[in-house]
Design a protein around this motif. Structure first.
Motif, PDB file in Angstrom:
ATOM      1  N   THR A 271     -44.454  19.517   9.863  1.00 39.94           N
ATOM      2  CA  THR A 271     -43.720  19.061   8.682  1.00 39.94           C
ATOM      3  C   THR A 271     -42.274  18.805   9.062  1.00 39.94           C
ATOM      4  OG1 THR A 271     -43.216  19.581   6.361  1.00 39.94           O
ATOM      5  CG2 THR A 271     -43.065  21.389   7.936  1.00 39.94           C
ATOM      6  N   GLU A 272     -41.542  18.161   8.173  1.00 38.62           N
ATOM      7  CA  GLU A 272     -40.121  17.940   8.396  1.00 38.62           C
ATOM      8  C   GLU A 272     -39.334  19.210   8.048  1.00 38.62           C
ATOM      9  OE1 GLU A 272     -38.907  15.200   9.822  1.00 38.62           O
ATOM     10  OE2 GLU A 272     -41.013  14.620   9.995  1.00 38.62           O
TER      11      GLU A 272
ATOM     12  N   GLY B 175     -38.367  21.709   4.169  1.00 39.93           N
ATOM     13  CA  GLY B 175     -39.361  21.575   3.117  1.00 39.93           C
ATOM     14  C   GLY B 175     -39.490  22.844   2.288  1.00 39.93           C
TER      15      GLY B 175
ATOM     16  N   ASP C  38     -38.986  27.447   8.742  1.00 37.08           N
ATOM     17  CA  ASP C  38     -39.023  26.390   9.754  1.00 37.08           C
ATOM     18  C   ASP C  38     -38.890  27.039  11.127  1.00 37.08           C
ATOM     19  OD1 ASP C  38     -39.230  24.423   7.834  1.00 37.08           O
ATOM     20  OD2 ASP C  38     -37.073  23.993   7.787  1.00 37.08           O
TER      21      ASP C  38
END
Length: 384
Positions: free
Chosen positions: A225-226, A229, A267
């Motif tokens: 994913t970026e 998020g 992240d």
């Protein structure tokens, strides 16, 4: 000699223990105001090399008692998301060869054990390091305007280390292009037996779990994913279930058994290997020196090794600066290799194309069936 350790996480506490046993006066400075702010996160898989380090620090027995045999891993395996076995190996066999087990340990429990291994007053809370200087010694300056002087200063203050920033510049950490859901869950089922460590690989994601007690499982769901998020408010568990829908049992069952509030999302970042960790009487340790992704399961274990080697090098050196440079010489190459392996495995987690995923699965099967297992034994047998 007096050592200033910046950071009260696993690295800072293990370093304090190692240096205290080497005869140093030690003070650990932690920015958090209370222990509960440090004791966060789900669990840690302490592999054989980490346990060997804890043996050297005189803490292994305490950690084994803390975890119990139900948390001891005896077999590791990798499967694809549909359930096909890619590879497996006996962790118990490696334990017998190396004289050290591998355990699933709740992070907060491990942290309390490390704190209990220090003398009263060593850990100083509410002290955030802003900068340092050297003038025949090392001086740490804190955000509250206070100062502390010592003979050496060790930056164990994590991914965004203030000590590293002054030494190496303000380079941002590298995003691994994936995030991780993590949680502890009450889960008793024959599909997740005591002694099993399993990693499941799928398109753009992987899922792993192991036991930390007879009744509790720790799990991670890693997905491409970026950065930055977020999940819908109050629907994080459903987001995990949606992402891993149809995966091999017991993936969905474990997530479904997890309380919503127990699931965290982060992240993933690392730091590319560098050739220099310090100068003069200052050095780095743990994530401040070599932050790595969780794909190899070695972040905390390499940090424990750092602490043991640092204690040995400073104890044996004729002077402090020689001891710090010897420590860096012994650790930079090794941690760079592990860091690079973790990054490669992380890159494999992001693959989505069915053909690429099939090739990855075959590569993992070959890697861990032949070269991987031999390398693991060599790696875990590292002499601290």
């Amino acid at each position: 000699m007096r050592a200033l350790v910046i950071g009260g996480g696993i690295g800072g506490l293990c370093t304090a223990r190692a240096l205290s046993r080497a005869g140093f006066e030690v003070a650990v400075f932690e920015r958090a105001d209370v222990l509960e702010q440090i004791q966060v996160g789900g669990a840690i898989h302490v592999w054989h090399n980490g346990m060997r380090g804890l043996q050297k620090l005189g803490l292994a027995d305490r950690v084994e008692q803390l975890a119990g045999r139900a948390a001891a891993v005896e077999r590791a395996e990798m499967r694809n998301w549909r359930g096909r076995l890619l590879t497996s190996w006996s962790v118990k066999e490696a334990e017998q060869e190396l004289g050290a087990p591998t355990l699933g340990v709740v992070r907060s429990d491990l942290h309390r054990t490390l704190v209990a291994g220090l003398d009263a007053g060593v850990l100083r809370l509410g002290r955030a390091c802003a900068s340092f200087e050297q003038d025949g010694g090392a001086i740490a300056r804190f955000t509250d305007g206070s100062e502390e002087a010592g003979d050496v200063l060790i930056g164990a203050d994590g991914l965004r280390s203030a000590v590293r920033r002054q030494l190496l510049g303000d380079e941002p950490p590298r995003y691994a292009k994936y995030a991780s859901w993590q949680a502890l869950a009450e889960f008793q089922d024959a599909s997740a037996p005591v002694g099993l460590f399993r990693i499941v690989w799928g398109p753009g994601a992987r899922f792993l779990f192991y036991r930390v007690s007879e009744k509790r499982v720790y799990w991670e769901g890693i997905f491409a994913t970026e950065a930055g998020g977020a999940d819908p408010p109050g629907a994080r568990r459903q987001a995990v279930l949606d992402r891993f829908e149809g995966w091999q049992h017991p993936v969905e069952a474990i997530v479904a058994a997890t309380e919503e509030k127990a699931i965290t999302r982060t992240d993933s970042y690392d730091r590319p290997p560098v050739k220099r960790w310090g100068e003069g009487r200052v050095t780095l340790l743990g994530d401040a020196a070599h932050a790595m992704t969780n794909a190899a399961g070695q972040g905390a274990n390499q940090t424990i090794e750092d602490a043991v080697v640092l204690g040995t090098c400073l104890k044996e050196a004729l002077d402090a600066t020689t001891g710090l440079r010897d420590y860096e010489k012994r650790r930079i190459g090794r941690t760079a290799r592990v860091n690079s392996l973790a990054w490669k495995l992380s890159s494999m987690s992001r693959l989505r194309n069915p053909v690429a995923c099939a090739a990855r699965d075959n590569m993992l099967k070959v890697m861990f069936a032949t070269v991987g297992k031999r390398a693991q034994r060599s790696d875990m047998a590292y002499e601290l």
